[in-house]
Design a protein around this motif. Structure first.
Motif, short mmCIF file in Angstrom:
data_model
loop_
_atom_site.label_atom_id
_atom_site.label_comp_id
_atom_site.label_asym_id
_atom_site.label_seq_id
_atom_site.Cartn_x
_atom_site.Cartn_y
_atom_site.Cartn_z
N SER A 163 0.84 -1.20 0.00
CA SER A 163 0.00 0.00 0.00
C SER A 163 0.88 1.25 0.00
O SER A 163 1.97 1.27 0.58
CB SER A 163 -0.93 0.00 1.21
OG SER A 163 -0.18 0.03 2.41
N ASN A 205 -3.32 10.64 -2.22
CA ASN A 205 -4.06 9.50 -2.74
C ASN A 205 -3.59 8.22 -2.08
O ASN A 205 -2.39 8.03 -1.87
CB ASN A 205 -3.88 9.37 -4.26
CG ASN A 205 -4.46 10.54 -5.00
OD1 ASN A 205 -5.58 10.95 -4.73
ND2 ASN A 205 -3.70 11.09 -5.92
N TYR A 243 -3.36 4.12 -2.30
CA TYR A 243 -3.37 2.99 -3.21
C TYR A 243 -3.26 1.74 -2.35
O TYR A 243 -2.29 1.58 -1.61
CB TYR A 243 -2.21 3.07 -4.21
CG TYR A 243 -2.23 4.36 -5.02
CD1 TYR A 243 -3.01 4.47 -6.16
CD2 TYR A 243 -1.49 5.46 -4.61
CE1 TYR A 243 -3.05 5.64 -6.89
CE2 TYR A 243 -1.52 6.64 -5.34
CZ TYR A 243 -2.29 6.73 -6.48
OH TYR A 243 -2.33 7.91 -7.20
N GLU A 286 -4.15 -3.23 -5.05
CA GLU A 286 -4.07 -2.45 -6.29
C GLU A 286 -2.63 -2.33 -6.79
O GLU A 286 -2.37 -2.52 -7.98
CB GLU A 286 -4.60 -1.02 -6.08
CG GLU A 286 -6.07 -0.89 -5.87
CD GLU A 286 -6.46 0.54 -5.51
OE1 GLU A 286 -7.37 1.06 -6.18
OE2 GLU A 286 -5.86 1.12 -4.58
N VAL A 287 -1.72 -1.99 -5.89
CA VAL A 287 -0.32 -1.81 -6.27
C VAL A 287 0.28 -3.14 -6.72
O VAL A 287 0.96 -3.22 -7.75
CB VAL A 287 0.51 -1.19 -5.12
CG1 VAL A 287 1.99 -1.13 -5.47
CG2 VAL A 287 -0.03 0.21 -4.78
N ALA A 335 -1.04 -4.05 -10.16
CA ALA A 335 -0.47 -3.17 -11.19
C ALA A 335 0.97 -3.58 -11.51
O ALA A 335 1.38 -3.58 -12.68
CB ALA A 335 -0.54 -1.72 -10.74
N ALA A 342 2.84 0.45 -13.86
CA ALA A 342 1.99 0.46 -12.66
C ALA A 342 1.42 1.85 -12.39
O ALA A 342 0.24 1.98 -12.04
CB ALA A 342 2.77 -0.04 -11.45
N THR A 368 -1.42 2.27 -14.77
CA THR A 368 -2.56 1.46 -14.34
C THR A 368 -3.27 2.10 -13.16
O THR A 368 -4.51 2.11 -13.09
CB THR A 368 -2.09 0.04 -13.97
OG1 THR A 368 -1.52 -0.58 -15.12
CG2 THR A 368 -3.24 -0.82 -13.45
N LEU A 369 -2.50 2.65 -12.23
CA LEU A 369 -3.06 3.26 -11.03
C LEU A 369 -3.53 4.70 -11.26
O LEU A 369 -4.03 5.34 -10.34
CB LEU A 369 -2.03 3.22 -9.89
CG LEU A 369 -1.63 1.83 -9.42
CD1 LEU A 369 -0.40 1.90 -8.51
CD2 LEU A 369 -2.79 1.15 -8.70
N ARG A 370 -3.31 5.20 -12.48
CA ARG A 370 -3.68 6.57 -12.84
C ARG A 370 -3.04 7.61 -11.94
O ARG A 370 -3.71 8.55 -11.47
CB ARG A 370 -5.20 6.72 -12.88
CG ARG A 370 -5.85 5.85 -13.94
CD ARG A 370 -7.33 6.16 -14.08
NE ARG A 370 -7.88 5.44 -15.22
CZ ARG A 370 -8.63 4.35 -15.10
NH1 ARG A 370 -8.91 3.87 -13.93
NH2 ARG A 370 -9.11 3.77 -16.19
N VAL A 371 -1.74 7.43 -11.71
CA VAL A 371 -1.00 8.38 -10.88
C VAL A 371 -0.87 9.72 -11.59
O VAL A 371 -0.78 10.76 -10.95
CB VAL A 371 0.40 7.80 -10.52
CG1 VAL A 371 1.27 8.82 -9.82
CG2 VAL A 371 0.23 6.55 -9.66
#
Length: 174
Positions: free
Chosen positions: A36, A42, A44, A48-49, A52, A103, A106-109
């Motif tokens: 995490s 934000n 994550y 999720e991480v 990704a 990643a 994918t995580l929309r950073v």
């Protein structure tokens, strides 16, 4: 794990003192139990991480054999210590970060990245974060800090970040 232990055996037999484990060099081949992250306000989740990163590794190469778990790395470090071999982890940044860049997408950073050019102007598979982009830097710093903390708890005294091939050139390279 057994293959790495075999390398450690060879190092010990030949009076070497350390092994460098490049777990983050284009791929990211070691996942902590808790992946995490909190970056730029934000959150994550670990799931999720992890997902990704695994997706990025599979996209990088279809020959992926997966990632080492925290338990696997604990075993490797303990075995190395028993053989008198220190472990130097390598997590390459800001270049050679294909899986991390994937990643972040994918995580929309919202972090910027670059495809690093060779000296002759050709493109390579070397993806780098843009070290002038705060979102990219913050994400990688948060991710890398998790690994630094883990290896520090395991009494590793060195940590290699590579620090090459950022994709920035000329006067902005420094």
């Amino acid at each position: 794990v057994k293959e790495i232990e075999g390398i450690i055996d060879l190092l010990a037999e030949n009076n070497f003192t350390h092994i460098e484990l490049a777990f983050g060099n284009e791929g990211l081949r070691f996942l902590l139990d808790d992946m995490s992250l909190r970056v730029g306000g934000n959150d994550y989740s670990s799931a999720e991480v992890t997902a990704a990163i695994q997706t990025g590794n599979k996209t990088l190469t279809t020959a992926s054999s997966g990632e080492l778990s925290e338990s696997n790395m604990d075993t490797i470090i303990q075995y190395a210590n028993e053989k008198g071999i220190g472990v130097i982890p390598l997590f390459n940044a800001p270049g050679h970060m294909y899986t991390v860049v994937s990643a972040m997408d994918t995580l929309r950073v919202g972090a910027k990245s670059v495809n690093v050019e060779t000296g002759s102007g050709g493109k390579t598979t070397n993806m780098a974060i843009d070290p002038t982009d705060p979102a990219a830097v913050n994400f990688v710093q948060a991710l890398m800090q998790k690994y630094v903390n883990y290896f520090t708890r395991k009494n590793c005294t060195m940590f290699n970040i590579g620090a090459d091939e950022s994709g920035i050139s000329g006067s902005t390279y420094s």
